[in-house]
Structure formats: C-alpha cells, structure tokens
Design a protein around this motif. Structure first.
Motif, PDB file in Angstrom:
ATOM      1  N   ALA A 149      47.468  52.804   5.230  1.00  0.00           N
ATOM      2  CA  ALA A 149      48.976  53.058   5.025  1.00  0.00           C
ATOM      3  C   ALA A 149      49.341  53.189   6.467  1.00  0.00           C
ATOM      4  O   ALA A 149      48.468  53.690   7.300  1.00  0.00           O
ATOM      5  CB  ALA A 149      49.153  54.345   3.955  1.00  0.00           C
ATOM      6  N   PHE A 150      50.683  53.322   6.680  1.00  0.00           N
ATOM      7  CA  PHE A 150      51.255  53.759   8.020  1.00  0.00           C
ATOM      8  C   PHE A 150      52.682  54.125   7.520  1.00  0.00           C
ATOM      9  O   PHE A 150      53.320  53.934   6.516  1.00  0.00           O
ATOM     10  CB  PHE A 150      51.432  52.349   8.924  1.00  0.00           C
ATOM     11  CG  PHE A 150      52.349  51.371   8.309  1.00  0.00           C
ATOM     12  CD1 PHE A 150      53.751  51.403   8.587  1.00  0.00           C
ATOM     13  CD2 PHE A 150      51.988  50.334   7.561  1.00  0.00           C
ATOM     14  CE1 PHE A 150      54.606  50.191   8.320  1.00  0.00           C
ATOM     15  CE2 PHE A 150      52.919  49.236   7.163  1.00  0.00           C
ATOM     16  CZ  PHE A 150      54.053  49.338   7.384  1.00  0.00           C
ATOM     17  N   GLY A 199      54.723  55.362  13.631  1.00  0.00           N
ATOM     18  CA  GLY A 199      53.224  55.266  14.497  1.00  0.00           C
ATOM     19  C   GLY A 199      52.068  55.786  13.818  1.00  0.00           C
ATOM     20  O   GLY A 199      51.000  55.935  14.163  1.00  0.00           O
ATOM     21  N   GLY A 200      52.271  56.412  12.530  1.00  0.00           N
ATOM     22  CA  GLY A 200      51.361  57.168  11.841  1.00  0.00           C
ATOM     23  C   GLY A 200      50.406  56.206  11.164  1.00  0.00           C
ATOM     24  O   GLY A 200      50.898  55.281  10.588  1.00  0.00           O
ATOM     25  N   ARG A 201      49.034  56.417  10.997  1.00  0.00           N
ATOM     26  CA  ARG A 201      48.460  55.531  10.360  1.00  0.00           C
ATOM     27  C   ARG A 201      46.932  56.603   9.354  1.00  0.00           C
ATOM     28  O   ARG A 201      46.740  57.491   9.912  1.00  0.00           O
ATOM     29  CB  ARG A 201      47.495  54.797  11.447  1.00  0.00           C
ATOM     30  CG  ARG A 201      46.313  53.977  10.706  1.00  0.00           C
ATOM     31  CD  ARG A 201      45.389  53.374  11.904  1.00  0.00           C
ATOM     32  NE  ARG A 201      43.967  52.708  11.372  1.00  0.00           N
ATOM     33  CZ  ARG A 201      43.031  53.619  11.216  1.00  0.00           C
ATOM     34  NH1 ARG A 201      43.070  54.776  11.567  1.00  0.00           N
ATOM     35  NH2 ARG A 201      42.038  52.835  10.952  1.00  0.00           N
ATOM     36  N   LEU A 202      47.085  55.912   8.272  1.00  0.00           N
ATOM     37  CA  LEU A 202      45.904  56.476   7.544  1.00  0.00           C
ATOM     38  C   LEU A 202      44.955  55.490   7.429  1.00  0.00           C
ATOM     39  O   LEU A 202      45.010  54.113   6.923  1.00  0.00           O
ATOM     40  CB  LEU A 202      46.456  56.749   5.929  1.00  0.00           C
ATOM     41  CG  LEU A 202      45.669  57.243   4.995  1.00  0.00           C
ATOM     42  CD1 LEU A 202      45.244  58.734   5.377  1.00  0.00           C
ATOM     43  CD2 LEU A 202      46.225  57.397   3.572  1.00  0.00           C
ATOM     44  N   ALA A 262      54.125  46.202   2.317  1.00  0.00           N
ATOM     45  CA  ALA A 262      54.062  47.502   1.201  1.00  0.00           C
ATOM     46  C   ALA A 262      53.116  48.676   1.619  1.00  0.00           C
ATOM     47  O   ALA A 262      53.122  49.619   0.672  1.00  0.00           O
ATOM     48  CB  ALA A 262      53.706  46.611  -0.247  1.00  0.00           C
ATOM     49  N   GLN A 263      52.458  48.496   2.384  1.00  0.00           N
ATOM     50  CA  GLN A 263      51.521  49.676   2.873  1.00  0.00           C
ATOM     51  C   GLN A 263      52.282  50.755   3.568  1.00  0.00           C
ATOM     52  O   GLN A 263      51.721  51.908   3.846  1.00  0.00           O
ATOM     53  CB  GLN A 263      50.367  48.940   3.759  1.00  0.00           C
ATOM     54  CG  GLN A 263      49.403  48.240   2.907  1.00  0.00           C
ATOM     55  CD  GLN A 263      48.388  47.630   3.980  1.00  0.00           C
ATOM     56  OE1 GLN A 263      48.150  46.390   4.150  1.00  0.00           O
ATOM     57  NE2 GLN A 263      47.509  48.680   4.217  1.00  0.00           N
ATOM     58  N   PRO A 271      47.891  57.713  17.264  1.00  0.00           N
ATOM     59  CA  PRO A 271      49.039  56.954  16.811  1.00  0.00           C
ATOM     60  C   PRO A 271      49.018  55.482  17.088  1.00  0.00           C
ATOM     61  O   PRO A 271      48.235  54.985  18.131  1.00  0.00           O
ATOM     62  CB  PRO A 271      49.927  57.590  17.938  1.00  0.00           C
ATOM     63  CG  PRO A 271      49.725  58.046  19.001  1.00  0.00           C
ATOM     64  CD  PRO A 271      48.272  58.665  18.340  1.00  0.00           C
ATOM     65  N   LEU A 272      49.726  54.747  16.463  1.00  0.00           N
ATOM     66  CA  LEU A 272      49.849  53.299  16.573  1.00  0.00           C
ATOM     67  C   LEU A 272      50.873  53.211  17.703  1.00  0.00           C
ATOM     68  O   LEU A 272      52.195  53.900  17.510  1.00  0.00           O
ATOM     69  CB  LEU A 272      50.004  52.560  15.388  1.00  0.00           C
ATOM     70  CG  LEU A 272      49.135  52.838  14.465  1.00  0.00           C
ATOM     71  CD1 LEU A 272      49.491  52.302  12.941  1.00  0.00           C
ATOM     72  CD2 LEU A 272      48.016  52.176  14.941  1.00  0.00           C
ATOM     73  N   ASP A 273      51.119  52.111  18.352  1.00  0.00           N
ATOM     74  CA  ASP A 273      52.116  51.815  19.505  1.00  0.00           C
ATOM     75  C   ASP A 273      52.932  50.880  18.668  1.00  0.00           C
ATOM     76  O   ASP A 273      54.218  50.780  19.255  1.00  0.00           O
ATOM     77  CB  ASP A 273      51.455  51.182  20.841  1.00  0.00           C
ATOM     78  CG  ASP A 273      50.423  52.216  21.382  1.00  0.00           C
ATOM     79  OD1 ASP A 273      51.100  53.170  21.817  1.00  0.00           O
ATOM     80  OD2 ASP A 273      49.407  52.078  21.594  1.00  0.00           O
ATOM     81  N   MET A 274      52.564  50.086  17.919  1.00  0.00           N
ATOM     82  CA  MET A 274      53.277  49.243  17.340  1.00  0.00           C
ATOM     83  C   MET A 274      52.400  48.825  15.724  1.00  0.00           C
ATOM     84  O   MET A 274      51.269  48.977  15.501  1.00  0.00           O
ATOM     85  CB  MET A 274      53.294  47.910  17.875  1.00  0.00           C
ATOM     86  CG  MET A 274      53.884  46.780  17.555  1.00  0.00           C
ATOM     87  SD  MET A 274      53.565  45.267  18.398  1.00  0.00           S
ATOM     88  CE  MET A 274      54.287  45.585  20.131  1.00  0.00           C
ATOM     89  N   ILE A 275      53.253  48.621  14.603  1.00  0.00           N
ATOM     90  CA  ILE A 275      52.811  47.894  13.481  1.00  0.00           C
ATOM     91  C   ILE A 275      53.594  46.499  13.240  1.00  0.00           C
ATOM     92  O   ILE A 275      54.622  46.343  13.334  1.00  0.00           O
ATOM     93  CB  ILE A 275      53.375  48.688  12.274  1.00  0.00           C
ATOM     94  CG1 ILE A 275      52.839  50.385  12.449  1.00  0.00           C
ATOM     95  CG2 ILE A 275      52.697  48.322  10.792  1.00  0.00           C
ATOM     96  CD1 ILE A 275      53.828  51.384  12.996  1.00  0.00           C
ATOM     97  N   VAL A 276      52.478  45.825  12.852  1.00  0.00           N
ATOM     98  CA  VAL A 276      52.809  44.337  12.593  1.00  0.00           C
ATOM     99  C   VAL A 276      52.518  44.127  11.265  1.00  0.00           C
ATOM    100  O   VAL A 276      51.404  44.375  10.776  1.00  0.00           O
ATOM    101  CB  VAL A 276      52.221  43.516  13.487  1.00  0.00           C
ATOM    102  CG1 VAL A 276      52.737  41.980  13.192  1.00  0.00           C
ATOM    103  CG2 VAL A 276      52.494  43.879  15.075  1.00  0.00           C
ATOM    104  N   THR A 277      53.564  43.389  10.468  1.00  0.00           N
ATOM    105  CA  THR A 277      53.244  43.005   9.088  1.00  0.00           C
ATOM    106  C   THR A 277      53.498  41.705   8.711  1.00  0.00           C
ATOM    107  O   THR A 277      54.169  41.005   9.721  1.00  0.00           O
ATOM    108  CB  THR A 277      54.216  43.816   8.244  1.00  0.00           C
ATOM    109  OG1 THR A 277      55.561  43.417   8.160  1.00  0.00           O
ATOM    110  CG2 THR A 277      54.201  45.702   8.379  1.00  0.00           C
ATOM    111  N   GLU A 278      53.272  41.156   7.668  1.00  0.00           N
ATOM    112  CA  GLU A 278      53.790  39.551   7.421  1.00  0.00           C
ATOM    113  C   GLU A 278      55.334  39.440   7.556  1.00  0.00           C
ATOM    114  O   GLU A 278      55.735  38.401   7.461  1.00  0.00           O
ATOM    115  CB  GLU A 278      53.114  39.312   5.960  1.00  0.00           C
ATOM    116  CG  GLU A 278      53.920  39.723   4.772  1.00  0.00           C
ATOM    117  CD  GLU A 278      53.806  41.277   4.478  1.00  0.00           C
ATOM    118  OE1 GLU A 278      54.237  41.579   3.373  1.00  0.00           O
ATOM    119  OE2 GLU A 278      53.273  42.020   4.898  1.00  0.00           O
TER     120      GLU A 278
END
Length: 179
Positions: free
Chosen positions: A115-116, A120-123, A152-153, A166-173
């Motif tokens: 999950a995110f 920039g948080g990530r599980l 959806a995550q 932390p994530l610098d970026m999140i990419v999804t579909e």
C-alpha cells in the motif's frame, strides 16, 4: 490500524484489481525515459504485484538494470544485473533472480509495495529489506525510490514508522504521483 491489519486489507485490494497480462507499465516507462542510462533496479513481479518488466526491458536497452537479491534476514538487498530473457532461478521467498551476473548499485529503485499514500509513504511486506536498502543507498549518494503499484493500493491511513523510507514518486497504471 496496526501494520498486519493494514497489510491484509491492502492485499485484498491489490488482488481485486490485479491484471497479470494487462499493459500496466506505460507510465513507468514514461518516467524512466527521462533517466536513460542511469543505473536502476526493478523487481520480478510475484503473486499479485504489478509487473514492471516491460519498462525494465526498455530501460535495459539504454543502461544497466538490476533486480534485488535477498542476502539474509535483516540485511540490505544487493542487486544483480538483469537483462531481458536472462536465465532466472528461484531466490528467497520465491523471488526470481538472475542465475548469474555481476552486482550493481542502482541510483533509481523501483519498489514493490502493498500500500502507499500520496505523501510518499509505503507499506511493504514487513521484512524491512527495502527500508534498510534505501537507507544504505541514500547514505552513499542520492537515490530515487519509485513505488510501483495499482492505483487501488492507495491508503490514506498507513501505520508508518520513523524507519520507513519515503518514496520520491509513485507510479500506477493510471498515472504519476509526486509527493
């Protein structure tokens, strides 16, 4: 919510939207095109993870691409060079890894996740492998962490801890999220 309950809920959301044969890496390819030749690490998708392989194949035409190798419990990951169609074997936890190849140090890490959040948080899966690895890499030089997930995550209430990288970026579909 504790991390275990958050993971279970997130796994259910991910499973419901998983599309194993769908073209879901288009936005990831778009992002990586801006970093041609920069050493990067992806991952070999397992179970219901979104698959970064098409973007990794494109990136491999321009520079080194690696995949993570679990070295042992409570240790940072190492990254072995990967090429499209290279021979793979089963590594720890069933993760596919190149049968042979040199080690590499990525400057960009494509991170799988459960999950995110939009900040920039990530599980992750709970082993702390990526947190330890990103901490180590970032201590040596600037390293970009790109979370790759289904839209959806997303979760607005992640149980984060100070050790979570932390994530610098999140990419999804569906697009690109910059915290």
């Amino acid at each position: 919510m504790d991390k275990s309950a958050a993971r279970q809920a997130a796994f259910s959301r991910r499973k419901a939207v998983h599309q194993p044969q769908a073209a879901t890496a288009g936005y990831l390819s778009e992002v990586l095109a801006g970093y041609r030749g920069v050493p990067l690490a992806g991952y070999m998708a397992m179970r219901t993870e979104i698959d970064p392989t098409p973007a990794m194949e494109e990136a491999a035409a321009h520079g080194p691409v690696g995949v993570p190798v679990i070295m042992g419990a409570a240790q940072p990951l190492k990254f072995r060079l990967w090429e499209p169609d290279c021979a793979l074997i089963d590594g720890e936890f069933g993760a596919r890894i190149p049968e042979k190849g040199d080690w590499m140090i990525p400057q960009i890490v494509i991170v799988p996740l459960v999950a995110f959040d939009r900040n920039g948080g990530r599980l992750g899966y709970g082993g702390g492998f990526y947190d330890r690895t990103l901490e180590q890499l970032r201590a040596a030089r600037a390293t970009m962490a790109i979370g790759f997930a289904y839209a959806a995550q997303v979760d607005t209430d992640l149980p984060l801890e100070p050790t979570d990288q932390p994530l610098d970026m999140i990419v999804t579909e569906q697009g690109i999220i910059t915290p």
